[in-house]
Design a protein around this motif. Structure first.
Motif, PDB file in Angstrom:
ATOM      1  N   VAL A   7       1.761  -0.338  -0.173  1.00 47.23           N
ATOM      2  CA  VAL A   7       1.413   0.637   0.871  1.00 47.23           C
ATOM      3  C   VAL A   7       2.465   0.602   1.983  1.00 47.23           C
ATOM      4  O   VAL A   7       2.951   1.658   2.425  1.00 47.23           O
ATOM      5  CB  VAL A   7      -0.010   0.382   1.416  1.00 47.23           C
ATOM      6  N   ARG A   8       2.837  -0.588   2.423  1.00 43.76           N
ATOM      7  CA  ARG A   8       3.875  -0.708   3.461  1.00 43.76           C
ATOM      8  C   ARG A   8       5.196  -0.105   2.990  1.00 43.76           C
ATOM      9  O   ARG A   8       5.867   0.611   3.733  1.00 43.76           O
ATOM     10  CB  ARG A   8       4.099  -2.180   3.847  1.00 43.76           C
ATOM     11  N   GLU A   9       5.574  -0.408   1.737  1.00 46.98           N
ATOM     12  CA  GLU A   9       6.836   0.105   1.219  1.00 46.98           C
ATOM     13  C   GLU A   9       6.818   1.625   1.090  1.00 46.98           C
ATOM     14  O   GLU A   9       7.799   2.291   1.457  1.00 46.98           O
ATOM     15  CB  GLU A   9       7.161  -0.545  -0.136  1.00 46.98           C
ATOM     16  N   GLN A  10       5.716   2.184   0.605  1.00 42.67           N
ATOM     17  CA  GLN A  10       5.643   3.643   0.481  1.00 42.67           C
ATOM     18  C   GLN A  10       5.635   4.311   1.861  1.00 42.67           C
ATOM     19  O   GLN A  10       6.349   5.287   2.075  1.00 42.67           O
ATOM     20  CB  GLN A  10       4.424   4.065  -0.329  1.00 42.67           C
ATOM     21  N   GLN A  11       4.846   3.775   2.782  1.00 41.27           N
ATOM     22  CA  GLN A  11       4.783   4.371   4.122  1.00 41.27           C
ATOM     23  C   GLN A  11       6.120   4.276   4.847  1.00 41.27           C
ATOM     24  O   GLN A  11       6.489   5.173   5.594  1.00 41.27           O
ATOM     25  CB  GLN A  11       3.682   3.715   4.951  1.00 41.27           C
ATOM     26  N   GLY A  12       6.864   3.209   4.608  1.00 41.23           N
ATOM     27  CA  GLY A  12       8.161   3.021   5.250  1.00 41.23           C
ATOM     28  C   GLY A  12       9.320   3.592   4.452  1.00 41.23           C
ATOM     29  O   GLY A  12      10.477   3.438   4.852  1.00 41.23           O
ATOM     30  N   ASP A  13       9.026   4.248   3.321  1.00 43.66           N
ATOM     31  CA  ASP A  13      10.056   4.771   2.429  1.00 43.66           C
ATOM     32  C   ASP A  13      11.107   3.695   2.128  1.00 43.66           C
ATOM     33  O   ASP A  13      12.315   3.931   2.160  1.00 43.66           O
ATOM     34  CB  ASP A  13      10.710   6.028   3.023  1.00 43.66           C
ATOM     35  N   ALA A  14      10.620   2.483   1.854  1.00 44.50           N
ATOM     36  CA  ALA A  14      11.475   1.307   1.653  1.00 44.50           C
ATOM     37  C   ALA A  14      12.271   1.409   0.358  1.00 44.50           C
ATOM     38  O   ALA A  14      11.899   2.127  -0.571  1.00 44.50           O
ATOM     39  CB  ALA A  14      10.609   0.052   1.619  1.00 44.50           C
ATOM     40  N   ARG A  15      13.345   0.649   0.306  1.00 47.13           N
ATOM     41  CA  ARG A  15      14.149   0.489  -0.900  1.00 47.13           C
ATOM     42  C   ARG A  15      14.296  -1.006  -1.157  1.00 47.13           C
ATOM     43  O   ARG A  15      15.254  -1.634  -0.731  1.00 47.13           O
ATOM     44  CB  ARG A  15      15.534   1.143  -0.755  1.00 47.13           C
ATOM     45  N   PRO A  16      13.302  -1.601  -1.843  1.00 46.77           N
ATOM     46  CA  PRO A  16      13.368  -3.036  -2.134  1.00 46.77           C
ATOM     47  C   PRO A  16      14.648  -3.389  -2.894  1.00 46.77           C
ATOM     48  O   PRO A  16      15.094  -2.640  -3.759  1.00 46.77           O
ATOM     49  CB  PRO A  16      12.128  -3.288  -2.998  1.00 46.77           C
ATOM     50  N   VAL A  17      15.195  -4.526  -2.565  1.00 47.57           N
ATOM     51  CA  VAL A  17      16.451  -4.976  -3.171  1.00 47.57           C
ATOM     52  C   VAL A  17      16.197  -5.427  -4.609  1.00 47.57           C
ATOM     53  O   VAL A  17      15.226  -6.124  -4.898  1.00 47.57           O
ATOM     54  CB  VAL A  17      17.070  -6.114  -2.335  1.00 47.57           C
ATOM     55  N   ILE A  18      17.111  -5.039  -5.494  1.00 53.42           N
ATOM     56  CA  ILE A  18      17.049  -5.444  -6.891  1.00 53.42           C
ATOM     57  C   ILE A  18      17.841  -6.741  -7.045  1.00 53.42           C
ATOM     58  O   ILE A  18      18.956  -6.859  -6.540  1.00 53.42           O
ATOM     59  CB  ILE A  18      17.611  -4.339  -7.806  1.00 53.42           C
TER      60      ILE A  18
END
Length: 178
Positions: free
Chosen positions: A62-73
């Motif tokens: 939810v945090r990642e979607q709301q923040g339009d995050a790009r988690p590091v691979i």
């Protein structure tokens, strides 16, 4: 042909309850697909792994979607130019692929490629993957996707084979896929 997927083992939704999985549902589906195709396989892994807990994973998502995050691979794939077709697999979380899939697609050049989505889900099917991949893979064509409920992936070989056959991706006997 490249099969790239993200999967999360641990506590997962299962028929209205929870179940601990040593191997994530999407990985089980990716294994089924890779047994039927002659293709390279790349597992997308987060540099900061997702929690074992279902609830903690949902909160992070939810945090990642709301923040339009790009988690590091963890170990990014440098290029895909040698592939004509890229199968992209992921779970569907809150109606879309996890944000790490955006990290993956935005980091590579998909122009002229065929992108083939496949997903595992509780109730959202393919979610927004076709729209999201069309946006993050400019110049690619998006093929018919496959969506399976997580609970069904272990018994889906016939359905997967039929889908790959419709797409013309199954190798001919003695031949290879591109």
């Amino acid at each position: 042909m490249l099969l790239a997927y993200f999967s999360r083992p641990g506590e997962n939704y299962f028929n209205g309850g929870r179940r601990d999985l040593e191997v994530g549902n999407t990985e089980v589906l990716a294994q089924t697909i890779s047994r039927l195709l002659r293709c390279d396989v790349y597992r997308i892994e987060a540099a900061d792994p997702y929690p074992f807990s279902y609830d903690q994973t949902v909160e992070r998502n939810v945090r990642e979607q709301q923040g339009d995050a790009r988690p590091v691979i963890a170990k990014p794939l440098p290029a895909i130019e040698r592939y004509d077709t890229v199968l992209l697999g992921s779970p569907i979380w809150s109606v879309r692929a996890p944000m790490i899939m955006a990290t993956f697609t935005e980091g590579l050049d998909f122009r002229g490629k065929t992108v083939v989505p496949f997903t595992t889900h509780a109730m959202s099917g393919l979610g927004t993957t076709a729209r999201d991949y069309a946006a993050s893979c400019p110049g690619a064509s998006i093929a018919e996707g496959l969506a399976l409920r997580g609970e069904q992936v272990g018994d889906a070989a016939a359905e997967v084979q039929a889908w790959l056959g419709r797409l013309g991706l199954l190798p001919s006997p003695g031949g290879t896929s591109s």
